[in-house]
Design an enzyme around this catalytic site. Sequence first.
Site, PDB file in Angstrom:
ATOM      1  N   GLY A 199     -23.342 -46.465 -30.995  1.00  0.00           N
ATOM      2  CA  GLY A 199     -22.654 -45.267 -30.517  1.00  0.00           C
ATOM      3  C   GLY A 199     -21.155 -45.409 -30.506  1.00  0.00           C
ATOM      4  N   GLU A 200     -20.512 -44.258 -30.287  1.00  0.00           N
ATOM      5  CA  GLU A 200     -19.074 -44.186 -30.073  1.00  0.00           C
ATOM      6  C   GLU A 200     -18.901 -43.561 -28.713  1.00  0.00           C
ATOM      7  OE1 GLU A 200     -16.377 -44.951 -31.872  1.00  0.00           O
ATOM      8  OE2 GLU A 200     -17.235 -45.442 -33.822  1.00  0.00           O
ATOM      9  N   GLY A 201     -18.484 -44.341 -27.724  1.00  0.00           N
ATOM     10  CA  GLY A 201     -18.273 -43.783 -26.384  1.00  0.00           C
ATOM     11  C   GLY A 201     -16.979 -42.997 -26.342  1.00  0.00           C
ATOM     12  N   THR A 202     -16.672 -42.399 -25.187  1.00  0.00           N
ATOM     13  CA  THR A 202     -15.428 -41.640 -25.050  1.00  0.00           C
ATOM     14  C   THR A 202     -14.237 -42.534 -25.372  1.00  0.00           C
ATOM     15  OG1 THR A 202     -16.516 -40.509 -23.223  1.00  0.00           O
ATOM     16  CG2 THR A 202     -14.177 -40.104 -23.462  1.00  0.00           C
TER      17      THR A 202
ATOM     18  N   GLY B   9     -14.509 -46.012 -26.715  1.00  0.00           N
ATOM     19  CA  GLY B   9     -14.751 -47.219 -27.513  1.00  0.00           C
ATOM     20  C   GLY B   9     -16.114 -47.255 -28.165  1.00  0.00           C
TER      21      GLY B   9
ATOM     22  N   VAL C 153     -19.858 -48.715 -29.189  1.00  0.00           N
ATOM     23  CA  VAL C 153     -20.958 -49.314 -28.430  1.00  0.00           C
ATOM     24  C   VAL C 153     -21.875 -50.058 -29.404  1.00  0.00           C
ATOM     25  CG1 VAL C 153     -22.827 -48.907 -26.782  1.00  0.00           C
ATOM     26  CG2 VAL C 153     -20.857 -47.366 -26.807  1.00  0.00           C
TER      27      VAL C 153
ATOM     28  N   LYS D  75     -19.900 -52.326 -24.799  1.00  0.00           N
ATOM     29  CA  LYS D  75     -18.956 -51.234 -25.055  1.00  0.00           C
ATOM     30  C   LYS D  75     -17.554 -51.836 -25.125  1.00  0.00           C
ATOM     31  CE  LYS D  75     -17.609 -46.779 -23.084  1.00  0.00           C
ATOM     32  NZ  LYS D  75     -18.005 -45.799 -22.086  1.00  0.00           N
TER      33      LYS D  75
ATOM     34  N   ASP E 188     -19.278 -34.866 -18.340  1.00  0.00           N
ATOM     35  CA  ASP E 188     -19.569 -34.969 -19.777  1.00  0.00           C
ATOM     36  C   ASP E 188     -21.070 -35.088 -20.019  1.00  0.00           C
ATOM     37  OD1 ASP E 188     -18.884 -34.891 -22.445  1.00  0.00           O
ATOM     38  OD2 ASP E 188     -18.377 -37.017 -22.595  1.00  0.00           O
TER      39      ASP E 188
END
Length: 347
Positions: A32-35, A37, A39, A54, A147
Amino acid sequence: MSHPEHDTATPSMTRPPTPVRYGVYDCLNQVGEGTFGQVWKARNTSSGTVVALKKIRMEAERDGFPVTAMREIKLLQSLRHENIVCLYEMMVSNGSVFMVFEYMDHDMTGILSQTQYTFTDAHLKSFCQQMLAGLAYLHRKGVIHRDIKGSNILINNAGVLKLGDFGLARFYQKRRKSDYTNRVITLWYRPPELLLGTTVYGPEVDMWSAGCIMLELFTKKPVFQGNDEIHQLDVIYRILGTPVVEQWPGMTSLPWYELVKPKELIPNHFRQLFEKWLSPAGLDLAERLLTYDPAKRVTALEALEAPYFQEEQPRPSAPTNLHTMKGEWHELEAKRERARKRRRVEG
């Protein structure tokens, strides 16, 4: 922002070209791409435990550690609940800073995009109940998530749902509404009061997003898909009808109300549109979550007491055998799978 179609293929993992190691963790693949950074799924080389790493983006920081990441860490350290993702520890390796989380096999956006496993109404009801239980805990602790969307709702193979990505979350004063930015919550999940410019709000903004997620669980796609703020309001009005002052007295005093005042009165089509997916008790709860007036919108605690969960059959029941699915389903992988399919079609 796009949304997965119903992919039937198994999403392939994105592996680093050579094994990347940070501290005691070997990175297996990006999930994933967190808010703030990337993951990664990673394995602890000494214990064998699989975690989510993360990486905190530091590039833009001239003044040391990013305040947004500090806020997220402080928040997560104060939270312990079965429906909130658990932060195990912080780690520094090769000059990079990582948050080490429990690993969750899927996120909601990814898992709704697959077609090998069919969720029953009891499963979907359980997901909805678990999401609301997580929100009820957050709001009791004085935290607004800000979010709530499919990729931030994590699900493991035992059918346990946890809220993740607290990069935009804030503590709030329960006795008074604080002044915040209205540029939060991904557009399709953003409540009308933020779209109309309010900066004074509380946990009720999360409840609108929860209503959007409840419908998405059953329909398998986001229901309010606007292109920008004005279009987003129009999409909402075409489903829920144009709000009127009797229904939402505070509406006319919102900062952008005069700018985006609806030109026509549109009737409410909500029940006709969703009755094929939801029972009457389910429709009642969704309507209470998607109430225009934030002061009248149902709280997470009230929602958990709704007849939908308490009285109606089937009772909520989590799917416990998600390990029978091939692959792990995250938004990132579902997007990549879609891109691969497109290339195959175009090629």
